[in-house]
Write a protein that holds these residues in place. Structure first.
Motif, PDB file in Angstrom:
ATOM      1  N   THR A  33      -1.434 -83.556 -55.214  1.00  0.00           N
ATOM      2  CA  THR A  33      -2.759 -82.971 -55.299  1.00  0.00           C
ATOM      3  C   THR A  33      -3.508 -83.520 -56.501  1.00  0.00           C
ATOM      4  O   THR A  33      -2.932 -83.712 -57.572  1.00  0.00           O
ATOM      5  N   PHE A  34      -4.788 -83.780 -56.269  1.00  0.00           N
ATOM      6  CA  PHE A  34      -5.691 -84.202 -57.328  1.00  0.00           C
ATOM      7  C   PHE A  34      -6.640 -83.072 -57.717  1.00  0.00           C
ATOM      8  O   PHE A  34      -7.680 -83.321 -58.335  1.00  0.00           O
ATOM      9  N   MET A  35      -6.301 -81.824 -57.366  1.00  0.00           N
ATOM     10  CA  MET A  35      -7.111 -80.696 -57.818  1.00  0.00           C
ATOM     11  C   MET A  35      -7.255 -80.729 -59.332  1.00  0.00           C
ATOM     12  O   MET A  35      -6.318 -81.094 -60.050  1.00  0.00           O
ATOM     13  N   ALA A  36      -8.410 -80.314 -59.819  1.00  0.00           N
ATOM     14  CA  ALA A  36      -8.616 -80.313 -61.268  1.00  0.00           C
ATOM     15  C   ALA A  36      -7.690 -79.330 -61.963  1.00  0.00           C
ATOM     16  O   ALA A  36      -7.180 -79.599 -63.055  1.00  0.00           O
ATOM     17  N   LYS A  37      -7.440 -78.177 -61.343  1.00  0.00           N
ATOM     18  CA  LYS A  37      -6.600 -77.142 -61.955  1.00  0.00           C
ATOM     19  C   LYS A  37      -5.749 -76.506 -60.853  1.00  0.00           C
ATOM     20  O   LYS A  37      -6.074 -75.453 -60.314  1.00  0.00           O
ATOM     21  N   PRO A  38      -4.631 -77.138 -60.498  1.00  0.00           N
ATOM     22  CA  PRO A  38      -3.832 -76.637 -59.376  1.00  0.00           C
ATOM     23  C   PRO A  38      -3.028 -75.384 -59.692  1.00  0.00           C
ATOM     24  O   PRO A  38      -2.584 -74.695 -58.787  1.00  0.00           O
ATOM     25  N   ASN A  39      -2.831 -75.091 -60.973  1.00  0.00           N
ATOM     26  CA  ASN A  39      -2.094 -73.887 -61.371  1.00  0.00           C
ATOM     27  C   ASN A  39      -2.474 -73.548 -62.813  1.00  0.00           C
ATOM     28  O   ASN A  39      -3.398 -74.157 -63.379  1.00  0.00           O
ATOM     29  N   ALA A  40      -1.767 -72.608 -63.397  1.00  0.00           N
ATOM     30  CA  ALA A  40      -2.139 -72.122 -64.732  1.00  0.00           C
ATOM     31  C   ALA A  40      -1.763 -73.093 -65.844  1.00  0.00           C
ATOM     32  O   ALA A  40      -2.206 -72.917 -66.992  1.00  0.00           O
ATOM     33  N   ARG A  41      -0.957 -74.117 -65.539  1.00  0.00           N
ATOM     34  CA  ARG A  41      -0.591 -75.088 -66.570  1.00  0.00           C
ATOM     35  C   ARG A  41      -1.691 -76.141 -66.712  1.00  0.00           C
ATOM     36  O   ARG A  41      -2.822 -75.930 -66.315  1.00  0.00           O
ATOM     37  N   GLU A  42      -1.336 -77.300 -67.252  1.00  0.00           N
ATOM     38  CA  GLU A  42      -2.314 -78.348 -67.545  1.00  0.00           C
ATOM     39  C   GLU A  42      -2.979 -78.842 -66.256  1.00  0.00           C
ATOM     40  O   GLU A  42      -2.339 -79.014 -65.224  1.00  0.00           O
ATOM     41  N   GLY A  43      -4.274 -79.094 -66.345  1.00  0.00           N
ATOM     42  CA  GLY A  43      -5.013 -79.585 -65.190  1.00  0.00           C
ATOM     43  C   GLY A  43      -4.856 -81.086 -65.001  1.00  0.00           C
ATOM     44  O   GLY A  43      -4.268 -81.797 -65.823  1.00  0.00           O
ATOM     45  N   ASN A  44      -5.409 -81.567 -63.890  1.00  0.00           N
ATOM     46  CA  ASN A  44      -5.429 -82.999 -63.587  1.00  0.00           C
ATOM     47  C   ASN A  44      -6.759 -83.582 -64.056  1.00  0.00           C
ATOM     48  O   ASN A  44      -7.818 -83.231 -63.541  1.00  0.00           O
ATOM     49  N   SER A  45      -6.704 -84.473 -65.023  1.00  0.00           N
ATOM     50  CA  SER A  45      -7.921 -85.086 -65.548  1.00  0.00           C
ATOM     51  C   SER A  45      -8.221 -86.393 -64.836  1.00  0.00           C
ATOM     52  O   SER A  45      -7.392 -86.956 -64.125  1.00  0.00           O
ATOM     53  N   CYS A  46      -9.447 -86.858 -65.033  1.00  0.00           N
ATOM     54  CA  CYS A  46      -9.828 -88.223 -64.671  1.00  0.00           C
ATOM     55  C   CYS A  46     -10.685 -88.768 -65.802  1.00  0.00           C
ATOM     56  O   CYS A  46     -11.912 -88.772 -65.724  1.00  0.00           O
ATOM     57  N   HIS A  47     -10.028 -89.180 -66.884  1.00  0.00           N
ATOM     58  CA  HIS A  47     -10.764 -89.763 -67.995  1.00  0.00           C
ATOM     59  C   HIS A  47     -11.397 -91.073 -67.537  1.00  0.00           C
ATOM     60  O   HIS A  47     -10.746 -91.899 -66.895  1.00  0.00           O
TER      61      HIS A  47
END
Length: 474
Positions: free
Chosen positions: A269-283
């Motif tokens: 998953t490339f969701m920005a925030k799939p759960n309560a931990r660290e999100g998926n960024s796209c710097h």
């Protein structure tokens, strides 16, 4: 061995040799996804290569579930949901090794036979008739939006380059199993933080290696893969390119990585925030070159910036709040922005300072600005277009750059903040005269409607949070 770029003659030879039997013609939708058709390769060569094809104009006027929705000027029931012309950009033609016997080409979009809203962009001419006589470009097409901003940059003698760093979370469950489970209680491919861990990432190396190698076969230039902080989180980095090529590579990689994961019985998953931990960024790393091919941002000023570089950063800072809808397009996008999470909250700039929204990275001719605001759910064409438009705004308005942030930007109480919600971002976008001047009223209205549609859908939904809090206790 790379298969891109692939000339039409090479494609014809590959078809004649039986190596290619399918050609995918793909457009990029509002959400940054690839949509389109698969053609028998011989038919593509005989009828589509020179003339293009057609697709329903609702492809740029639906929500993420492909529901037809109200509010779009270019596509509606009252307009009859007609066609748009899909014109192959042959500079993007390539083999995709993860699909047997398949080549892919991206499409630019135009209105056939004079159709389309009154407002719009310039003309597109495929050089032949086919999908109907074509004229004006489809102004709301993400690829065309980025092209227009790059044309504005070129008027100043500058060329934009970019590199995107996409993070994802991978699971042992297939996409079908994840759907059946309601995306709950999935098994991440790592059970602990594997940031830079060679031991932990080795368990996922069969997937990572396949993605790296097959993206190289599709013409991308993979650099590295590394673990990240969330459970099962990884990043594969690719070499920078001119801004349009970077966005093209981004969407091909994102779509292809999902297809490869599915073939391996996994899901990512490339969701920005799939759960309560660290999100998926796209710097997004962004730099400018002048007519000589050298860095237009390097100089003797603060942060080793030239006057142009200072004006560019000042323009980015001045427009980031108003343009945030293009960098954070979904409700979930805004849940990344938490203090101390490595996702920015303060709109400040700093040299190699990861607490800031804009981080100066690299040195010498390799110096660039890293925009840390976008998440992995971003449409790269729109996010890079926002960077280019911000840069042009800073150059044309001759903006002065504020002092560098040298400490913890999260603690800067005076700093402008990244918008906290999609609703706030929508209000900033719609009220922005700078956005209208840069992108045009049609584009502003189109993407404002996309945000309103998402907000209305979310406001009508009953969430797990509400059920857990209210089912018994209220």
């Amino acid at each position: 061995m790379t298969n891109a770029p692939m000339s039409p003659d090479r494609l014809r030879a590959a078809v004649d040799a039986g190596e290619v039997d399918t050609v995918v013609l793909a457009l990029v939708d509002m959400q940054g996804r690839l949509q389109g058709k698969r053609f028998h390769a011989r038919y593509f060569l005989d009828h589509v290569l020179d003339h293009g094809s057609e697709g329903c104009d609702y492809l740029l006027a639906v929500d993420v579930d492909m529901n037809t929705v109200d509010g779009y000027a270019m596509s509606s029931w009252s307009r009859g949901y007609g066609d748009i012309a899909m014109l192959p950009d042959l500079a993007t033609l390539r083999r995709v090794p993860w699909q047997p016997g398949t080549a892919l080409v991206l499409a630019d979009l135009a209105w056939p036979d004079g159709r389309g809203p009154e407002a719009g962009g310039g003309d597109l001419d495929p050089g032949a008739e086919g999908a109907g006589r074509v004229g004006r470009e489809v102004a709301a097409s993400p690829r065309q939006i980025l092209r227009r901003q790059l044309d504005r940059l070129a008027a100043h003698g500058l060329t934009g380059y970019a590199g995107t760093e996409l993070e994802f979370v991978a699971f042992r469950d297939s996409y079908e199993e994840a759907w059946r489970r309601g995306y709950r209680e999935l098994t991440p491919v790592n059970q602990y933080n594997v940031d830079y861990s060679l031991l932990g990432t080795a368990r996922v190396e069969p997937l990572l290696r396949r993605i790296r190698n097959e993206m190289a076969g599709a013409g991308l230039v993979p650099e590295s893969a590394k673990g990240e902080c969330n459970l099962g989180q990884h990043e594969i980095a690719f070499r920078y390119a001119d801004a349009l090529t970077c966005a093209d590579n981004h969407v091909i990689y994102k779509n292809g990585a999902k297809e490869i994961a599915a073939q391996e019985g996994l899901s990512i998953t490339f969701m920005a925030k799939p759960n309560a931990r660290e999100g998926n960024s796209c710097h997004i790393h962004f730099s400018l070159r002048d007519a000589t091919g050298g860095s237009a941002m390097l100089g003797d000023g603060p942060g080793h910036l030239s006057v142009t570089g200072q004006r560019v950063l000042a323009g980015l800072l001045a427009t980031m709040r108003e343009f945030s809808l293009l960098s954070a397009p979904n409700i979930n996008s805004y849940k990344r922005y938490q203090p101390g999470s490595f996702a920015p909250t303060a709109l400040r700039w700093g040299t190699d300072n990861r607490t800031c929204a804009l981080r100066l990275a690299g040195h010498g001719q390799g110096m660039r600005v890293e925009n840390r605001v976008p998440g992995a759910d971003v449409n790269p064409y729109l996010a890079i277009a926002a960077l280019v438009a911000g840069a042009v705004h800073g150059i044309e308005a001759e903006l002065s750059l504020e002092p560098e942030c040298t400490g913890n930007a999260y603690d800067d109480a005076d700093a402008p903040r990244v918008p906290g919600t999609l609703r706030e971002a929508l209000e900033l976008w719609e009220s922005s005269s700078t956005a209208r001047a840069a992108f045009g009223a049609e584009v502003v209205a189109h993407y404002a409607n996309q945000a309103r549609v998402e907000l209305a859908a979310f406001d009508a939904a009953v969430t797990d949070w509400e059920l857990f809090r209210g089912f018994e206790r209220l």
